[in-house]
Enzyme design. Structure first.
Site, PDB file in Angstrom:
ATOM      1  N   SER A 159      36.545  64.658 -16.437  1.00  0.00           N
ATOM      2  CA  SER A 159      36.113  63.597 -17.353  1.00  0.00           C
ATOM      3  C   SER A 159      34.826  62.979 -16.809  1.00  0.00           C
ATOM      4  O   SER A 159      34.576  63.031 -15.599  1.00  0.00           O
ATOM      5  CB  SER A 159      37.185  62.510 -17.448  1.00  0.00           C
ATOM      6  OG  SER A 159      36.691  61.395 -18.181  1.00  0.00           O
ATOM      7  N   TYR A 172      43.628  57.115 -13.624  1.00  0.00           N
ATOM      8  CA  TYR A 172      43.014  58.200 -14.406  1.00  0.00           C
ATOM      9  C   TYR A 172      41.726  58.680 -13.742  1.00  0.00           C
ATOM     10  O   TYR A 172      41.507  59.883 -13.551  1.00  0.00           O
ATOM     11  CB  TYR A 172      42.730  57.697 -15.829  1.00  0.00           C
ATOM     12  CG  TYR A 172      42.110  58.743 -16.736  1.00  0.00           C
ATOM     13  CD1 TYR A 172      42.896  59.751 -17.296  1.00  0.00           C
ATOM     14  CD2 TYR A 172      40.758  58.721 -17.038  1.00  0.00           C
ATOM     15  CE1 TYR A 172      42.339  60.714 -18.132  1.00  0.00           C
ATOM     16  CE2 TYR A 172      40.197  59.675 -17.873  1.00  0.00           C
ATOM     17  CZ  TYR A 172      40.989  60.667 -18.419  1.00  0.00           C
ATOM     18  OH  TYR A 172      40.418  61.623 -19.242  1.00  0.00           O
TER      19      TYR A 172
HETATM   20  P1  NAD Z   1      45.073  65.181 -26.388  1.00  0.00           P
HETATM   21  O1  NAD Z   1      46.051  64.125 -26.235  1.00  0.00           O
HETATM   22  O2  NAD Z   1      44.634  65.568 -27.759  1.00  0.00           O
HETATM   23  O3  NAD Z   1      45.516  66.521 -25.619  1.00  0.00           O
HETATM   24  C1  NAD Z   1      46.161  66.501 -24.368  1.00  0.00           C
HETATM   25  C2  NAD Z   1      47.221  67.587 -24.384  1.00  0.00           C
HETATM   26  O4  NAD Z   1      47.784  67.693 -23.068  1.00  0.00           O
HETATM   27  C3  NAD Z   1      48.364  67.266 -25.353  1.00  0.00           C
HETATM   28  O5  NAD Z   1      48.625  68.361 -26.184  1.00  0.00           O
HETATM   29  C4  NAD Z   1      49.516  66.968 -24.417  1.00  0.00           C
HETATM   30  O6  NAD Z   1      50.787  67.263 -24.972  1.00  0.00           O
HETATM   31  C5  NAD Z   1      49.184  67.851 -23.226  1.00  0.00           C
HETATM   32  N1  NAD Z   1      49.891  67.442 -22.008  1.00  0.00           N
HETATM   33  C6  NAD Z   1      49.955  66.195 -21.490  1.00  0.00           C
HETATM   34  N2  NAD Z   1      50.741  66.191 -20.393  1.00  0.00           N
HETATM   35  C7  NAD Z   1      51.173  67.451 -20.223  1.00  0.00           C
HETATM   36  C8  NAD Z   1      52.005  68.092 -19.272  1.00  0.00           C
HETATM   37  N3  NAD Z   1      52.589  67.395 -18.274  1.00  0.00           N
HETATM   38  N4  NAD Z   1      52.232  69.412 -19.380  1.00  0.00           N
HETATM   39  C9  NAD Z   1      51.672  70.115 -20.392  1.00  0.00           C
HETATM   40  N5  NAD Z   1      50.883  69.574 -21.338  1.00  0.00           N
HETATM   41  C10 NAD Z   1      50.637  68.255 -21.250  1.00  0.00           C
HETATM   42  O7  NAD Z   1      43.789  64.702 -25.562  1.00  0.00           O
HETATM   43  P2  NAD Z   1      42.390  65.443 -25.254  1.00  0.00           P
HETATM   44  O8  NAD Z   1      41.349  64.420 -25.416  1.00  0.00           O
HETATM   45  O9  NAD Z   1      42.281  66.732 -25.953  1.00  0.00           O
HETATM   46  O10 NAD Z   1      42.587  65.696 -23.688  1.00  0.00           O
HETATM   47  C11 NAD Z   1      42.344  66.962 -23.082  1.00  0.00           C
HETATM   48  C12 NAD Z   1      41.763  66.737 -21.701  1.00  0.00           C
HETATM   49  O11 NAD Z   1      40.455  66.178 -21.845  1.00  0.00           O
HETATM   50  C13 NAD Z   1      42.546  65.744 -20.843  1.00  0.00           C
HETATM   51  O12 NAD Z   1      42.625  66.234 -19.527  1.00  0.00           O
HETATM   52  C14 NAD Z   1      41.692  64.488 -20.894  1.00  0.00           C
HETATM   53  O13 NAD Z   1      41.879  63.693 -19.740  1.00  0.00           O
HETATM   54  C15 NAD Z   1      40.312  65.089 -20.977  1.00  0.00           C
HETATM   55  N6  NAD Z   1      39.280  64.178 -21.507  1.00  0.00           N
HETATM   56  C16 NAD Z   1      39.358  63.654 -22.768  1.00  0.00           C
HETATM   57  C17 NAD Z   1      38.353  62.816 -23.227  1.00  0.00           C
HETATM   58  C18 NAD Z   1      38.378  62.194 -24.609  1.00  0.00           C
HETATM   59  O14 NAD Z   1      37.568  61.294 -24.882  1.00  0.00           O
HETATM   60  N7  NAD Z   1      39.251  62.624 -25.498  1.00  0.00           N
HETATM   61  C19 NAD Z   1      37.257  62.512 -22.405  1.00  0.00           C
HETATM   62  C20 NAD Z   1      37.195  63.068 -21.125  1.00  0.00           C
HETATM   63  C21 NAD Z   1      38.215  63.907 -20.682  1.00  0.00           C
END
Ligand code: NAD
Length: 268
Positions: A159, A172
């Site tokens: 991130s 986080y």
């Molecule tokens: P999201 O909630 O749409 O997707 C996250 C997915 O991870 C979900 O499907 C969830 O069920 C799965 N998950 C969570 N815990 C789990 C576990 N213990 N085992 C298996 N699966 C698990 O969110 P996203 O934004 O697509 O997040 C994806 C990645 O991107 C994450 O690591 C998040 O930290 C990172 N991220 C997101 C953003 C943002 O703004 N959305 C920014 C920077 C980084």
């Protein structure tokens, strides 16, 4: 025209939603077969269907990346189905303890707590999923990649929070900074096996995880006017395209790097 990932086998954790799902679809458009791993079976099945609509095979493996056994079973299932693993995208992650994708976190007691008020179990939960879970997934997959002897590409979704500060999210951000360092050490350890390890540090991306931020008009106005020079938040496809590059031969000289698709937030 051949796809950029023609015939490649990709395991994608967090593949049921957001960035993971967009990556599964983008990879399939470029010819990959996909193993979707997630806690959410229903939404994981939707990702599988989206891949199949593109004419590629996909399977869903119910996985909790916190569990060592689940990560080993995921890697074993991928090899049993497709013969090997070429690419891992580790996108599964949580914002705060107890996060379930799509939740309204403003009602969650674990969100936004300063360190002095943070419960130990909340801190440990975020580290257990985002950092230790990522390591367990990579370890299981890297063992198979080494065994197959064909190299590979591992891509961690970290991130921008790995190098920015916002009170109330130490767990986080520390977990994502840890993922960044994990990426660098693994890159060196796996280089002799021709396995490249890189990370992506997305900015604010339009997924279920960021919905609560997007609902905050003041935060969004500041983000669009003062933080992101491009004046928009990211689409999951912006991150998926970065992952596609890192997975492809075009990135064959990249390892131990973190790429930041953020709309330019580090220009300030
Ligand atoms: P999201 O909630 O749409 O997707 C996250 C997915 O991870 C979900 O499907 C969830 O069920 C799965 N998950 C969570 N815990 C789990 C576990 N213990 N085992 C298996 N699966 C698990 O969110 P996203 O934004 O697509 O997040 C994806 C990645 O991107 C994450 O690591 C998040 O930290 C990172 N991220 C997101 C953003 C943002 O703004 N959305 C920014 C920077 C980084």
């Amino acid at each position: 025209m051949p796809g950029r990932l023609d015939g490649k086998i990709a395991v994608i954790t967090g593949g049921a939603s957001g960035i993971g799902r967009a990556t599964a679809v983008r990879f399939a458009e470029e010819g990959a077969y996909v193993v979707v791993a997630d806690l959410l079976a229903g939404r994981g099945a939707e990702t599988v269907q989206a891949v199949e609509r593109l004419g590629r095979r996909a399977i869903f493996v119910l996985t909790n990346i916190k569990e060592e056994h689940d990560c080993e079973a995921l890697a074993a299932a991928a090899v049993a189905e497709f013969g090997r693993i070429d690419v891992l995208v580790a996108a599964a992650g949580i914002m705060y303890a107890g996060y379930v994708s799509g939740d309204d976190p403003t009602t969650a007691g674990a969100l936004g707590r300063h360190v002095v008020d943070k419960a130990l179990e909340h801190w440990q939960e975020v580290l257990a999923v985002n950092l230790t879970g990522t390591m367990l997934t990579e370890r299981a997959v890297a063992r198979r990649m080494i065994g197959a002897g064909k190299g590979g590409s591992i891509i961690n979704i970290a991130s921008h929070g790995a190098k920015t500060v916002r009170p109330g999210s130490a767990d986080y951000r520390a977990s994502k900074a840890g993922v960044w360092m994990l990426t660098k050490v693994l890159a060196v350890e796996l280089a002799p096996h021709k396995i490249r390890v890189n990370a992506i540090g997305p900015g604010l991306i339009d997924t279920p995880m960021s919905e609560y931020i997007q609902r905050d008009e003041a935060v969004m106005q500041n983000w669009l006017e003062n933080v992101s020079p491009l004046g928009r938040i990211g689409r999951p496809e912006d991150v998926a395209n970065t992952a596609l590059f890192l997975a492809s031969e075009e990135a064959s000289f990249y390892t131990g790097e973190i790429l930041f698709p953020t709309g330019g937030i580090f220009t300030g």
